[in-house]
Structure formats: structure tokens, C-alpha cells
Design a protein around this motif. Structure first.
Motif, mmCIF file in Angstrom:
data_model
loop_
_atom_site.group_PDB
_atom_site.id
_atom_site.type_symbol
_atom_site.label_atom_id
_atom_site.label_comp_id
_atom_site.label_asym_id
_atom_site.label_seq_id
_atom_site.Cartn_x
_atom_site.Cartn_y
_atom_site.Cartn_z
ATOM 1 N N GLU A 23 33.984 95.646 -18.189
ATOM 2 C CA GLU A 23 34.091 96.659 -17.144
ATOM 3 C C GLU A 23 35.523 97.181 -17.003
ATOM 4 O OE1 GLU A 23 33.275 99.230 -14.086
ATOM 5 O OE2 GLU A 23 31.788 98.111 -15.267
ATOM 6 N N LYS A 24 36.500 96.273 -17.023
ATOM 7 C CA LYS A 24 37.887 96.662 -16.772
ATOM 8 C C LYS A 24 38.606 97.158 -18.022
ATOM 9 C CE LYS A 24 38.278 93.657 -12.755
ATOM 10 N NZ LYS A 24 38.939 92.486 -12.124
ATOM 11 N N SER A 25 37.962 97.002 -19.197
ATOM 12 C CA SER A 25 38.585 97.480 -20.440
ATOM 13 C C SER A 25 38.122 98.890 -20.805
ATOM 14 C CB SER A 25 38.261 96.526 -21.596
ATOM 15 O OG SER A 25 38.762 95.240 -21.346
ATOM 16 N N ARG A 26 37.121 99.396 -20.100
ATOM 17 C CA ARG A 26 36.580 100.708 -20.447
ATOM 18 C C ARG A 26 37.590 101.814 -20.185
ATOM 19 N NH1 ARG A 26 30.994 99.523 -17.270
ATOM 20 N NH2 ARG A 26 29.845 98.492 -18.943
ATOM 21 N N GLN A 27 37.588 102.777 -21.095
ATOM 22 C CA GLN A 27 38.424 103.961 -20.921
ATOM 23 C C GLN A 27 37.662 105.192 -21.377
ATOM 24 O OE1 GLN A 27 41.864 102.608 -23.308
ATOM 25 N NE2 GLN A 27 43.119 103.028 -21.523
ATOM 26 N N LYS A 28 37.698 106.221 -20.571
ATOM 27 C CA LYS A 28 37.123 107.490 -20.983
ATOM 28 C C LYS A 28 37.945 108.066 -22.138
ATOM 29 C CE LYS A 28 33.602 108.217 -18.206
ATOM 30 N NZ LYS A 28 32.234 108.427 -18.752
ATOM 31 N N PRO A 29 37.359 108.965 -22.935
ATOM 32 C CA PRO A 29 38.068 109.466 -24.119
ATOM 33 C C PRO A 29 39.474 109.994 -23.828
ATOM 34 C CG PRO A 29 35.774 110.124 -24.206
ATOM 35 C CD PRO A 29 35.963 109.463 -22.888
ATOM 36 N N ARG A 30 39.626 110.835 -22.791
ATOM 37 C CA ARG A 30 40.945 111.408 -22.517
ATOM 38 C C ARG A 30 41.944 110.338 -22.075
ATOM 39 N NH1 ARG A 30 42.070 115.861 -25.185
ATOM 40 N NH2 ARG A 30 40.007 116.643 -25.723
ATOM 41 N N GLU A 31 41.463 109.357 -21.314
ATOM 42 C CA GLU A 31 42.330 108.258 -20.884
ATOM 43 C C GLU A 31 42.810 107.456 -22.080
ATOM 44 O OE1 GLU A 31 42.114 104.328 -17.946
ATOM 45 O OE2 GLU A 31 40.351 105.614 -18.217
ATOM 46 N N ARG A 32 41.915 107.223 -23.018
ATOM 47 C CA ARG A 32 42.287 106.473 -24.221
ATOM 48 C C ARG A 32 43.268 107.272 -25.082
ATOM 49 N NH1 ARG A 32 39.852 102.053 -27.441
ATOM 50 N NH2 ARG A 32 38.481 101.762 -25.636
ATOM 51 N N MET A 33 43.049 108.554 -25.199
ATOM 52 C CA MET A 33 43.973 109.379 -25.974
ATOM 53 C C MET A 33 45.374 109.320 -25.372
ATOM 54 S SD MET A 33 41.803 112.816 -26.967
ATOM 55 C CE MET A 33 43.109 113.464 -28.005
ATOM 56 N N GLY A 34 45.448 109.364 -24.036
ATOM 57 C CA GLY A 34 46.744 109.280 -23.385
ATOM 58 C C GLY A 34 47.429 107.955 -23.642
ATOM 59 N N ALA A 35 46.647 106.863 -23.602
ATOM 60 C CA ALA A 35 47.207 105.534 -23.848
ATOM 61 C C ALA A 35 47.731 105.420 -25.277
ATOM 62 C CB ALA A 35 46.158 104.464 -23.577
ATOM 63 N N LEU A 36 47.014 105.997 -26.228
ATOM 64 C CA LEU A 36 47.442 105.922 -27.624
ATOM 65 C C LEU A 36 48.684 106.778 -27.875
ATOM 66 C CD1 LEU A 36 43.970 106.014 -29.412
ATOM 67 C CD2 LEU A 36 45.508 104.070 -29.153
#
Length: 871
Positions: A369-382
Motif C-alpha cells: 500500500e505504501k510503496s504504490r506510486q502513480k505514473p507521474r509520481e514515479r517519473m518525478g522520483a526517477l
């Protein structure tokens, strides 16, 4: 038939599309060469240095001290015994001596007070500002690795040194992260930043970091980055961690036997020195009783030993107030013959220490649950991870001719149309966005459920409502469900605290004593949705001992959707079909419907982390009743712990010429019986769970065993084979340009980021409703059948829609999912309680065949062995 032995036997990749721009560039003619000296680090007395992590500090000191002697060359060091340089060192053998001073920990786990370590020499240690150690470092030339090998591989040329060259570049990435203070887990890197930590309960934190590695692709050498999460222990006061880990109220409730296993090899800091130590154990006695010899001066000025307790030493000699440690064990950070004790309340766990024990169901759910990221959120993190890594300033990468584009690689993809499905009454329809339902629809082939029983293991469920609504739901879906046996078998009050197998035996005795004959189905209502200790013994009793189909449920609400999902599983277990592909019904699947074809799925399930002595479970499922590709049966065997390659495929019985106890024979005989006595001319194999380094073993061992099993059945029989590996455990994600959403279901990518020479593709067959969709990476390692790229991708896509347990397209082909389910379910038959809980300390490395006794699983009863019991 001989299996392929070389990469050249693999089918070619799809053609490279025009206009491809690589994300990472390598010089067209790279003359750079990496030298690989071996590194030996020892103490002054010649004993090798075995402590992990210190090697990098020592090598940095070598570079600092002897930079001129090394002609200013930079190192790429793997942290163990191998070091790489760009070009040769001044000599093939070099020796250095360096001195390192002990440093206070830079990974403090909290602000609470800690204390130092009493023991021989402790007072001398505290009087000096720092302790120093001398190390001897020897370099010896080992090999030369030309980076030209990468360029050759990208051009499609064979290069034996390609993997070594890429490994060098990955080691540079690891070193870059290590110098920034990251925790390294293979090619995943985790910064010591509290904003990256999330609690998942039990004193365990999820730590978010990123994966970074180089890959050869059709677009050039590519940097593959992804968000990654690992588990770490909660830094800070050690007692607080134990209280949370064991779910107790105060230090007095801690189980110290369990704590000893949990704490072993973890690192703590101790004040006032703030020095870092590794936990080696606990004291045998409480702090107020545990003694040691304290050396101090007598009236004549001579040193003599005085026996004191640890508690007395800290309170009276060090003037440190101990609030609750007096009656608790001490933490031992010394050696077996020279223990060093620290009161437990004065210890703090340092940050970034991996937690490698098994997670509970609640912890796993919380982590997901706490590791999930929406696509845009993940792109920002990367994007932020790439910026923080600052690879453009790494001198070794720059010297190697590597320049990294900071933009995401653009790839071309296409979206396959969902296959048309057929349900009851001849109705055909197209699923929408990878999903469908049975509202106003009936099952394609519904089996009658006439003789069935409900048993209740103390679950709080309204049984009258359950019976009534299940019967009505069956009527709406075209499945005739009769009223169950009149009495719901309730567990007696006195049985509830008995061991699980006793509860199952007593319940089954009660059922058998009152039924006139064997039922078709036993519906078992459990009190817990996950981790119920009843589940395994109950499944074993029904499937192995009695040969009766069973469905376990633990409902929280009894609505139409829940009951429909239950009926889908029941119908499949009884031999029915909920839906099927329209082209399967019309016998129009390319290359599959034309000639008898069996589809096989293979997977191996391993014990949880920390249980290296628990047998692995191999499962192989196969289609039956050709031309159907929607019905399957399973064969399951145990094998040596942590061994991924399946060794039970072909097992000729010694002393015989026609007996084979392997899984493949069992499945081929079933196909022959269920398919009008036809032998398969095509055998399509889907293999899950293997890495690229194991591809050759899958080809040369597993495929070879399958071919031998076929020849053993009939020497004149020569079917054609296609072998496809499916990988979910990778770090490639797709994002839609100018969209917040996941890529649509059916997305296929077979260019740019795929292998420059081999036949592979990525597919997102499922609808990504939560988080970021993870595609499955399919590798066609061997193809004698001769699939066109489009036909193979369409088949893989279609096999994601024949999963009988749900009304959604799944992320990987159904045969692999079924193999995983079969291994997991039959693995529940045996909990392996007779194996120790320890891992590497007791036999953790013994994984070769025969090194560990492997108990055999109970065989399924003939009544259910050909059923989809795993649904």
C-alpha cells in the motif's frame, strides 16, 4: 532432439525501427580497456580482513595516500576482491600499507543516550581520541576487459566479454552510490533520508530508493532506472525496536530468545564514544548479575583484576543512570572468548540495516500500500534520483566514454485488441479495458453442484444467508446449485484451541459420520482471510486423503460480486468453464488450433527469506482437452532448497526401461487421454522466475529433460518446441506521453529497449488500476514451431484472458499463474515445521541436490489429480 547451445540458435529480434535515439551513448569506436586486478586486504599479522564495508574505506585511503604512485588512476571497486582501472597500473603486482582510524558512526539511529563498552582495555580506549589499525593491501593483475565488447554486442556481434564489460559499468554505479552513503542491495541504492522511510509495523520500515543498471538494447547502451523499496529495521533505541517487533508493552515482556535471533549481526552505536559495533549475542545473565574482570590500579600502583557486574560498572564507575536494564540481558558486541557487554537501554540501532526476516500478512499489505506510486509520481522520483546521482560528474564514467541523456527514452508501442470471449448461451463480447463481468451473463459451461456441504471453523458468518444467496447467485449465472446438506457442520467450542490438524480431523470425522456418501464439494468457512493455520491441513485432508474438491472462504460481506467470484472458482474445480476465447471455440488460433498443441507453464516456489533449509516446490501445469487452451492440470514436486532449475521433469526409474516418475510424462499421458488419444505435435512452454544468467540452464537442462521425457514415451515421436521465459522481476516501466494514466491493457513494446539480437518483447496485458503498471518481459529462447512475431504476441495476450478465477486480464499468461498457485497450495500441505528457523548459520549454503534431505509431498487423490484444484 538436441537443445540449442548457442545464442546463434535463438530466433532473430523484430526489425529495429527507424529514428531510434539511444538514452545512453557509447563511442562508436571505443578503445577504452578496463583492467581487473584482484585485491587482497589483510591485517598486519597477515590475517584476512573479513568485515564487510570496510574495504571501500581502505581502498579510498590507498588512493588518497598513494595517488602519485598509482599515476592518478581512479578505481571501480566491487567492495570485495575485484578492482577495475581504466588502463594498466604501473605494475602487475603492487603492495600498500595504510592506517585507518576508528570513526564515530555517521548513521546514528537516534538522539537517546547510549553508553560505551566495558571490557578489557576499555578505559584505555576511552582515554585516546581514536584507535587506529594498519592494513596491508595487495593488488595483482587478473584480466583485461575491453569496453569495445559492448559496442560489438550492440552491433549484434558475439562477444564473450560483453557481460563482464557491463558488470564493470554497474560496479561504477554501485561505487558512486556507496560514496554517497547509500545502502547497496545489488543494483538498488537507498539513501539515509527519513523522508524515504515509511513504517509498516513491527519495528520495520519500508525504505524507498532506486535501481540503476546498464543494459544493452536495440537503441544502444541504456541506463535502466526504477523506484525500489527494501525493508530496514527501525533505527533508534534498540529496546523500542524490540517492543514494536514483538508487539509487547514494555521491556519486561520481551522474549529474549526470539530477540537474540532477531538482533544477531545488527549494528549499534554506543555513547559517549558513539562508536559502532556489531551485535554477536546476549549475556547469559541479567545486567545486575553479569560480571567481568575490570583491570584497575591498586594502592601499590599495579594493575589487578577486580570482578564487577556490568550494572555496577556503568552506574558507579561511569556515572550513567540505568533506568530499566538491571534485570535485562546485556548486548554482547565482543568475541566468543572475549565478550564485551553493553546495557540494552544504552544501545541504538544504526540506520539503513536490512530486515531480512519474513513479513507478516499485515506488514506485506502495508508495504504494498505504501510503496504504490502513480505514473507521474514515479517519473518525478526517477528524475530526482538521476539528478541526485550526478552520473555526469563521475570521473570513471566520463573516462569510459559514457554520456547519459537526462530524458526518458522514447519508445514506440502498439495496443492489441482484447480477444473476443464466449460465455453461456453462445454470447460473444469484447472485454473493455481488460475487464468484464457476469452481470446478465451465464457461465460458458456450468457444472451442476448437487451434493455439497458447508463446514464452519468458528467464523462469524450468517450461514442461512450464505446458503440462500449462493444458490440464487448460481441460478443467475446459469449454474444449478442445489441446497446443501441440511446441517452446517459447526466446530465445537472445545475444539477451537486444539492444534490445527486435530481440528481438521475432528471436523472431518463429524462430516463423514453424517453424510450418506462422498460430496462433490466441501465449502469451508474460515475465521481468517489470510494465514489461517487450518488452510493447509484442510486442503491436504480433502485433496490428498479423501479426493474431494474444496473451496475455502473467509467472507467479510456477502454481495453478488463476492459470491460470483466464489462460484467461478467452484465451477472450474468441478470441471466447468466460465468463459473461453471465441477463436478457441472456433478452432482458429494460429498454429495452436491447427495441430494438437499442449501449453505448459512452469514455476518454482522457494521458502521465505531466512529459511534456506526449507525445500523448494516445483509446479508444472499443462493444457488438456485440445483444442481447448483454457483447461489445465498440475504436477507438483519438492526439490532442494533455493534451487531454481526444476529437477523432477524426467525421472526414469532405475532398473526399468519404460517407467518414468517425472512430471512431464504425467502431463503428457493426461493430454493424450483427454485429447482423443492424440499426441501433441507442438509443445509451447512458458517458464517463470528465471534470470537472464539462468537462460542457458533452462535451455540446456530443463528443455533437454522435457525432450528426453518425450523420447522415453515414444522414440519415433518428434514434437516441435517453443520455449518462452516470462519475467516480472525487472525494472522497466512505461509511461504515456502527455497523460497521467497507465498505459492501456494490451500494450506491447518490441523495439528500442529490447535486446539488440534476441527475440523479446514487453507486454502490459492487465489494466493498471493502482500504482504504475509493471509489464511482463517475454523472451522467446527457442522456437521450432516458427511463430511470427505478431502471432506469438497475440497468443501471449490471449492467454492472459483465460484465467478462470477472475474477470480481468492478468499480468502474465495463465499457465504460469496456475503453476504458481499449484505450488503455493500444495506447499501448504507441509509446513516444514521440523526444519530450523535459522538460515545461513545452519546449512544455508547447502542447496545442491542431495545435500539436504527433501521430504516428498503427499500425492493428490486420483479423484482430483486431473482437476483445476488450484483455482
Amino acid at each position: 532432439m538436441a537443445s540449442p547451445k548457442h545464442d546463434s540458435d535463438l530466433p532473430p529480434p523484430p526489425p529495429l525501427p527507424p529514428g531510434v535515439t539511444p538514452i545512453v551513448g557509447v563511442p562508436e569506436e571505443s578503445s577504452a580497456t578496463k583492467r581487473a586486478p584482484m585485491v587482497k586486504i589483510s591485517y598486519e599479522d597477515g590475517n584476512p580482513v573479513e568485515a564487510k564495508g570496510i574495504g571501500r574505506r581502505i581502498l579510498d585511503k590507498v588512493l588518497e595516500t598513494y595517488g602519485s604512485e598509482l599515476q592518478g588512476k581512479q578505481f571501480a571497486y566491487d567492495g570485495e576482491k575485484t578492482l577495475f582501472t581504466l588502463g594498466p597500473l604501473p605494475s602487475i603486482k603492487l603492495n600498500f600499507t595504510v592506517v585507518l582510524e576508528d570513526q564515530p558512526s555517521s548513521r546514528s539511529g537516534g538522539d537517546s543516550p547510549s553508553a560505551g563498552s566495558p571490557g578489557n582495555g576499555d578505559k584505555k580506549r576511552l582515554k585516546r581520541p581514536a584507535r587506529s589499525k594498519t592494513y596491508m593491501v595487495d593488488f595483482s593483475y587478473a584480466a583485461k576487459i575491453p569496453l569495445q565488447a559492448i559496442t560489438d554486442a550492440l552491433r549484434g556481434q558475439d562477444s564473450e566479454q560483453f557481460q563482464d564489460a557491463v558488470r564493470v559499468l554497474d560496479i561504477i554505479l554501485r561505487q558512486n552510490a556507496a560514496r554517497k552513503g547509500c545502502l547497496l542491495v545489488r543494483q538498488c541504492f537507498f539513501y539515509n533520508q527519513p523522508r524515504n522511510f515509511v513504517s509498516i509495523g513491527g519495528g520495520v520500515l519500508g525504505c524507498r530508493g532506486f535501481h540503476s543498471s546498464f543494459r544493452a538494447t536495440q537503441g544502444g547502451l541504456s541506463l535502466n532506472m526504477d523506484v525500489s523499496t527494501t525493508m530496514i529495521v527501525q533505527p533508534g533505541p534498540l529496546v523500542e525496536f524490540l517492543i514494536a517487533n514483538q508487539n509487547v508493552r514494555d521491556p519486561g515482556g520481551i522474549d529474549w530468545t526470539k530477540a537474540k535471533r532477531t538482533l544477531k549481526s545488527l549494528r549499534i552505536t554506543a555513547q559517549p564514544t558513539n562508536m559502532e559495533y556489531k551485535i554477536t549475542g546476549l549475556s547469559d545473565k541479567p545486567c545486575r548479575q553479569q560480571t567481568f574482570e575490570l583491570r584497575q590500579k591498586n594502592s601499590q600502583g599495579e594493575y589487578e583484576g577486580v570482578e564487577v557486574t556490568v550494572y555496577n560498572y556503568f552506574v558507579n564507575h561511569r556515572n550513567i543512570d540505568l533506568r530499566y536494564s538491571a534485570d535485562l540481558p546485556c548486548i554482547n558486541v565482543g568475541k566468543p572468548k572475549r565478550p564485551t557487554y553493553i546495557p540494552v537501554e544504552l544501545c541504538s540501532l544504526v540506520s539503513l540495516q536490512r530486515y531480512t526476516k519474513s513479513l507478516s500478512g499485515l506488514q506485506r499489505a502495508s508495504l504494498v500500500e505504501k510503496s504504490r506510486q502513480k505514473p507521474r509520481e514515479r517519473m518525478g522520483a526517477l528524475t530526482e534520483a538521476l539528478k541526485t546521482s550526478d552520473y555526469g560528474c563521475d570521473p570513471l564514467l566520463r573516462s569510459s566514454g559514457i554520456a547519459i541523456n537526462t530524458q526518458f527514452a522514447g519508445v514506440g508501442g502498439r495496443v492489441l485488441t482484447a480477444p473476443k470471449l464466449r460465455v453461456g448461451n453462445g454470447e460473444d463480447f469484447f472485454p473493455q479495458r481488460g475487464r468484464w463481468n457476469f452481470n446478465n451473463k451465464t457461465l460458458f459451461e456450468a457444472n451442476e453442484l448437487e451434493r455439497w456441504v458447508i463446514v464452519n471453523f468458528s467464523a462469524r458468518v450468517d450461514m442461512n444467508t450464505l446458503k440462500r444467496d449462493l444458490v440464487k447467485c448460481g441460478q443467475r449465472k446459469g449454474m444449478k446449485v442445489s441446497e446443501p446438506f441440511g446441517t452446517v457442520f459447526e466446530e465445537s467450542q472445545q475444539d477451537r484451541r486444539a492444534p490445527a490438524h486435530k481440528r481438521v480431523d475432528r471436523m472431518m470425522e463429524n462430516v463423514k459420520s453424517k453424510l450418506p456418501g462422498p460430496p462433490q464439494l466441501l465449502l469451508c468457512v474460515l475465521p481468517e482471510r489470510k494465514n489461517s493455520d487450518i488452510y493447509g491441513p484442510w486442503k491436504k485432508k480433502c485433496l490428498s486423503d479423501l479426493g474431494v474438491a474444496t473451496q475455502c472462504i473467509a467472507p467479510t460481506k456477502l454481495n453478488d460480486q463476492y459470491l460470483t467470484n466464489v462460484l467461478l472458482k467452484i465451477n472450474a474445480k468441478l470441471g466447468g468453464l466460465n468463459s473461453m476465447l471465441t477463436m478457441e471455440h472456433a478452432k482458429s488460433i494460429p498454429l495452436v488450433s491447427r495441430v494438437p498443441t499442449i501449453i505448459i507453464g512452469m514455476d518454482v516456489s522457494h521458502g521465505s527469506p531466512g529459511r534456506a533449509d526449507v525445500p523448494s516446490i516445483a509446479a508444472v501445469v499443462s493444457s488438456r482437452g485440445w483444442p481447448s487452451i483454457s483447461r489445465y492440470r498440475a504436477a507438483v514436486r519438492t526439490q532442494s532448497p533455493k534451487v531454481e532449475i526444476i529437477d523432477g521433469l524426467f525421472k526414469p526409474v532405475p532398473g526399468t526401461t519404460d517407467q518414468d516418475e517425472g512430471m512431464i510424462r504425467e502431463l503428457l499421458v493426461d493430454f493424450f487421454k483427454s485429447s482423443g488419444k492424440l499426441k501433441p505435435e507442438h509443445i509451447i512452454i512458458f517458464r517463470d522466475g528465471v534470470s537472464e544468467s539462468q537462460f542457458s540452464q533452462v535451455l540446456n537442462k530443463e528443455l533437454d529433460k522435457i525432450q528426453q521425457a518425450c523420447k522415453f514415451l515414444d522414440e519415433t515421436w518428434s514434437p516441435k518446441f517453443t520455449l518462452i521465459v516470462a519475467q516480472k522481476n525487472h525494472h522497466t516501466k512505461f509511461f504515456q506521453e502527455n497523460s497521467q494514466d497507465n498505459v492501456p491493457p494490451g500494450t506491447v513494446v518490441d523495439n528500442t529497449i529490447c535486446h539488440p539480437r534476441n527475440n523479446d518483447f514487453y507486454m502490459c496485458s492487465q489494466a493498471g488500476m493502482i500504482g504504475t503498471t509493471r509489464p511482463t518481459h517475454y523472451h522467446a529462447l527457442h522456437d521450432e514451431i516458427g511463430f511470427a512475431a505478431d502471432d506469438l504476441q497475440e497468443l501471449v495476450h490471449s492467454l492472459s484472458y483465460v484465467y478462470q478465477r477472475s474477470t480481468t486480464a492478468i499480468s502474465v499468461v495463465s499457465p504460469i499463474c496456475y503453476a504458481h498457485l499449484a505450488a503455493a497450495q500444495i506447499g501448504q500441505f507441509m509446513k516444514f515445521d521440523d526444519f530450523s528457523e535459522t538460515s545461513s548459520s545452519q546449512g544455508g549454503g547447502m542447496t545442491s541436490a542431495g545435500s539436504v534431505h527433501v521430504p516428498q509431498l503427499p500425492r493428490l487423490h486420483p479423484n482430483v489429480s486431473s482437476s483445476m484444484f488450484f483455482c
